[in-house]
Design an enzyme around this catalytic site. Structure first.
Site, short mmCIF file in Angstrom:
data_model
loop_
_atom_site.label_atom_id
_atom_site.label_comp_id
_atom_site.label_asym_id
_atom_site.label_seq_id
_atom_site.Cartn_x
_atom_site.Cartn_y
_atom_site.Cartn_z
N THR A 1 0.45 -0.88 0.11
CA THR A 1 -0.01 -0.51 -0.30
C THR A 1 0.79 1.24 0.37
O THR A 1 0.34 2.01 -0.06
CB THR A 1 -0.71 0.47 1.48
OG1 THR A 1 -0.14 -0.15 2.62
CG2 THR A 1 -1.72 -1.25 1.26
N GLU A 2 2.26 1.12 0.24
CA GLU A 2 2.79 2.34 -0.18
C GLU A 2 2.77 3.41 -0.46
O GLU A 2 2.71 4.54 -0.92
CB GLU A 2 4.16 2.11 -0.38
CG GLU A 2 4.99 1.02 1.16
CD GLU A 2 4.91 -0.54 0.92
OE1 GLU A 2 5.77 -1.35 1.27
OE2 GLU A 2 3.53 -0.37 0.09
N MET A 3 2.05 2.57 -2.53
CA MET A 3 2.10 3.52 -3.67
C MET A 3 0.67 4.35 -3.18
O MET A 3 0.85 6.02 -3.32
CB MET A 3 1.75 3.11 -4.39
CG MET A 3 0.86 3.71 -5.60
SD MET A 3 2.74 4.93 -6.75
CE MET A 3 4.19 3.25 -6.77
N LEU B 1 0.50 6.36 -0.53
CA LEU B 1 1.28 7.09 0.42
C LEU B 1 2.18 8.39 -0.92
O LEU B 1 2.79 9.05 0.09
CB LEU B 1 1.65 6.62 1.84
CG LEU B 1 0.83 5.41 2.46
CD1 LEU B 1 1.15 5.61 3.66
CD2 LEU B 1 -0.15 6.45 3.11
N PHE C 1 4.95 6.96 -1.51
CA PHE C 1 5.71 5.90 -0.90
C PHE C 1 6.43 4.71 -2.24
O PHE C 1 5.39 4.59 -3.29
CB PHE C 1 5.86 5.88 0.33
CG PHE C 1 6.77 5.11 0.87
CD1 PHE C 1 8.57 6.01 0.62
CD2 PHE C 1 7.64 3.86 1.99
CE1 PHE C 1 9.42 6.22 1.31
CE2 PHE C 1 8.79 3.18 2.77
CZ PHE C 1 10.72 4.72 2.50
#
Length: 190
Positions: A70-72, A74, A76
């Site tokens: 799920t970084e994308m 944010l 990231f």
């Protein structure tokens, strides 16, 4: 820990590089550890948690577990785990997981190649213990040699892989585990 990530936006590039390298060292330690490392996932494994599970040799999930890079979402990048993810799942699945930040249920993650086994929630702890006990019952020398060879092949060409396999094959023939295994098998046949 989003508070830690937030604080890192104020840190210098060298501090962030040291922090990232420390996580990379954890992934390398898991990869180099002589025995299989199992991730048993119940609940949610998102971002770093998903990366940590992916870094393990085997991923066992409860049927209601969820996975996601799920970084994308944010802004990231799951940069360190990409090396491992790219080897675990086909390229198009890896890119989709990273680019969309989508949440995968346990069965979808298994179908993609991210999860090895999915067990019912009610029996999860018992199933994980049984799986781990079965794996632990295998000859340690054979597991160690197999893990080392499998991961060594990542950076080798075909001929070098065959040679590395021949060397491991020759070493495995000299182990007590093989001698004992052959004796057990022959006794069972007679």
């Amino acid at each position: 820990d989003l508070n830690e990530v937030r604080a890192s936006t104020e840190a210098g590039i060298l501090d962030n590089l040291d922090d990232a390298r420390a996580l990379g060292e954890l992934f390398l330690t898991i990869r180099k550890f002589p025995r299989p490392v199992i991730a048993a996932v119940r609940g949610r494994a998102f971002a770093g948690g998903c990366g940590l599970a992916t870094a393990c040799d085997i991923v066992l999930a409860s049927s209601t577990a969820k996975f996601g890079y799920t970084e994308m979402n944010l802004g990231f990048v799951p940069a360190l785990v990409m090396t491992i993810l790219r080897r675990a799942v086909p390229e198009k699945h890896a890119f989709e997981m990273i680019a969309t930040g989508q949440i995968l249920d346990a069965h979808t993650a298994q179908h993609a190649g991210l999860v090895n086994q999915v067990f019912a929630d009610a029996d999860f702890d018992i199933a994980v213990d049984k799986y781990a006990a079965n794996l632990a019952s295998k000859p340690a020398s054979a597991l160690t040699l197999s893990k080392r060879l499998l991961y060594q092949m990542d950076g080798l060409g075909f001929e070098a892989c065959i040679e590395a396999g021949a060397q491991v094959n020759a070493m495995a023939r000299k182990t007590d585990a093989l001698r004992e295994g052959i004796d057990r098998f022959l006794k069972r046949k007679s």
